[in-house]
Design an enzyme around this catalytic site. Structure first.
Site, PDB file in Angstrom:
ATOM      1  N   ASP A  11     -20.600  19.283 -31.368  1.00 40.81           N
ATOM      2  CA  ASP A  11     -20.292  18.027 -30.660  1.00 40.81           C
ATOM      3  C   ASP A  11     -19.068  18.193 -29.765  1.00 40.81           C
ATOM      4  OD1 ASP A  11     -22.281  17.072 -32.260  1.00 40.81           O
ATOM      5  OD2 ASP A  11     -21.176  15.351 -33.013  1.00 40.81           O
ATOM      6  N   SER A  35     -17.117  10.619 -32.255  1.00 34.11           N
ATOM      7  CA  SER A  35     -15.781  11.025 -32.725  1.00 34.11           C
ATOM      8  C   SER A  35     -15.266  12.218 -31.919  1.00 34.11           C
ATOM      9  CB  SER A  35     -15.787  11.348 -34.219  1.00 34.11           C
ATOM     10  OG  SER A  35     -16.677  12.399 -34.512  1.00 34.11           O
TER      11      SER A  35
END
Ligand code: PMV
Length: 316
Positions: A154, A111
Site C-alpha cells: 500500500d 492509512s
C-alpha cells in the site's frame, strides 16, 4: 506528487499528496512473499503542514486533533510522533492537517495514503525532498502502527504512483501498460480491518498450510500471466485473470455475499472482470472495463446496490 504552497492553503502552509491504491491482483499472497500488481489512484489524501505552537495531527472530517505522542493508545498519534522524531532537530512545532478523500477500511490504502501525504507535507515545510525509496521506507514504518505485518504494497504504491509489481523481497517494479485502465470502484457498504483479515488468513495457514500455499501459488500464476497480458494490452484476458483471482480469494473466506453480488452486477453490465481489492471481508470491489463509456454503464448498474461508486483511470 507534491504541490507547492498555494493561496488555497495559506502563505506558510505546505501540501503533500498520498495516493490511494487498488490491488489489481495478488492481495494477501503478497504478505507471504508472492507478487502482486497494484495501481495508484488520483484519489487520496492531501496533508497541509504549518508552523504551530505544538505538534498536532488533524483530520477534521474524522473529528481528530491529536498530539504527537509515542505512548498514545491512538496509532495515528504514535505514527505521527515517529515521523517527527525522524526529522529532529525541528526548527519549530508543526501542525499537519489531512484532508482524507478515501473511505477507511475499504481496501483503498487509506492509512498508507495518510502516511505518505504527511511525510510529503513535512518535506515541504522543512524544505527537504525525500526520494520515493525514502518515502517508501518511512511510510512502511508508519503502516506498521496500523496493520502489524503489512506487506508494504500500500505504502509503496502510494509513494511511487503508477502501476507497479510488488514483492516483499524485491520491492517495487514499475510496469508498463500501453493504455490507461478504466476501472469502476464500488463500496460494499461494510468496512473491514486489514489486520483482522490478514490474521484470519494466518489462522487458515496454520491449520491447512498446503491448501493456503496452493491458493497463493495459483494467484501468483495469475499475477505472472497478468504481467504479460498488461504489456500486450489484452484487457479481456486481464479481466478474466481478475475474476479468477476473486474466486481464489473467496476460497480463503475473504469475500462476502455483497462483494459477490457487486462483482456479478459489474460483469453482467459488461465489465471484463471484477474482484475485491485489498483485505476483503467488506470494502470495495474493482471492475475492469474496456473503456470509459463501458465504465459509465457499469458504474450506473452498480449504483443502486453500492454505498458509493466512482470511476478511475489508472496508468503506468
Ligand atoms: O485493505 P488494504 O488497503 O489495507 O490492503 C491490504 C492488502 C493485503 O495484501 C491484504 C495486506 C498487505 O499488507 O499487503
Amino acid at each position: 506528487m507534491t504541490w507547492p504552497s498555494s493561496s488555497r492553503y495559506g502563505i506558510a502552509s505546505r501540501v503533500g499528496f498520498g495516493a490511494g491504491k487498488v490491488i489489481l491482483l495478488g492481495e494477501h499472497g503478497v504478505v507471504y512473499g508472492y507478487p502482486a500488481i497494484a495501481a495508484g489512484l488520483a484519489l487520496g489524501v492531501e496533508a497541509t503542514a504549518k508552523r504551530s505552537s505544538e505538534h498536532r495531527l488533524r483530520i477534521d472530517s474524522w473529528s481528530l486533533n491529536l498530539p504527537a505522542d509515542p505512548d498514545s493508545e491512538e496509532p495515528l498519534s504514535r505514527a505521527f510522533a515517529m515521523c517527527l522524531d525522524d526529522r529532529e532537530p525541528l526548527p519549530h512545532p508543526i501542525e499537519v492537517a489531512c484532508e482524507v478523500n478515501l473511505p477507511p477500511g475499504a481496501g483503498l490504502g487509506c492509512s498508507a495514503a495518510i502516511g505518505v501525504a504527511t511525510l510529503r507535507a513535512l518535506d515541504e515545510i522543512l524544505n527537504t525532498q525525500s526520494s520515493p525509496e525514502q518515502l517508501q521506507e518511512r511510510s512502511l514504518r508508519w503502516e506498521k502502527f496500523f496493520h502489524g505485518t503489512p506487506s508494504g504494497i500500500d505504502n509503496a504504491v502510494s509513494a511511487f504512483g503508477g502501476i507497479v509489481r510488488y514483492t516483499r523481497g524485491s520491492g517495487v517494479r514499475r510496469m508498463s501498460c500501453p493504455s490507461a485502465l478504466s476501472l469502476v470502484i464500488a463500496h460494499s457498504g461494510a468496512s473491514s480491518s486489514t489486520k483482522d483479515m490478514v490474521e484470519s488468513v494466518q489462522r487458515q495457514q496454520r491449520h491447512e498450510p498446503q491448501k493456503v500455499a496452493k491458493v497463493f501459488q495459483a494467484i501468483a500464476t495469475l499475477v505472472q500471466n497478468a504481467e504479460h497480458t498488461m504489456a500486450s494490452g489484452n484487457l479481456r484476458h486481464l479481466g478474466q485473470l481478475m475474476t479468477l483471482n476473486q474466486s481464489l480469494l473467496a476460497t480463503l473466506m475473504l469475500s462476502t455475499g455483497k462483494i459477490e453480488e457487486l462483482c456479478e452486477i459489474a460483469r453482467d453490465a459488461g465489465a471484463l472482470g471484477a474482484k475485491l481489492t485489498g483485505a476483503g471481508g467488506g470494502g470495495c470491489i474493482i471492475a475492469l472495463c474496456e473503456d470509459s463509456d463501458q465504465a459509465f454503464s457499469v458504474a450506473e448498474a452498480l449504483h443502486e446496490k453500492s454505498e458509493s461508486v466512482f470511476m478511475s483511470e489508472v496508468s503506468s
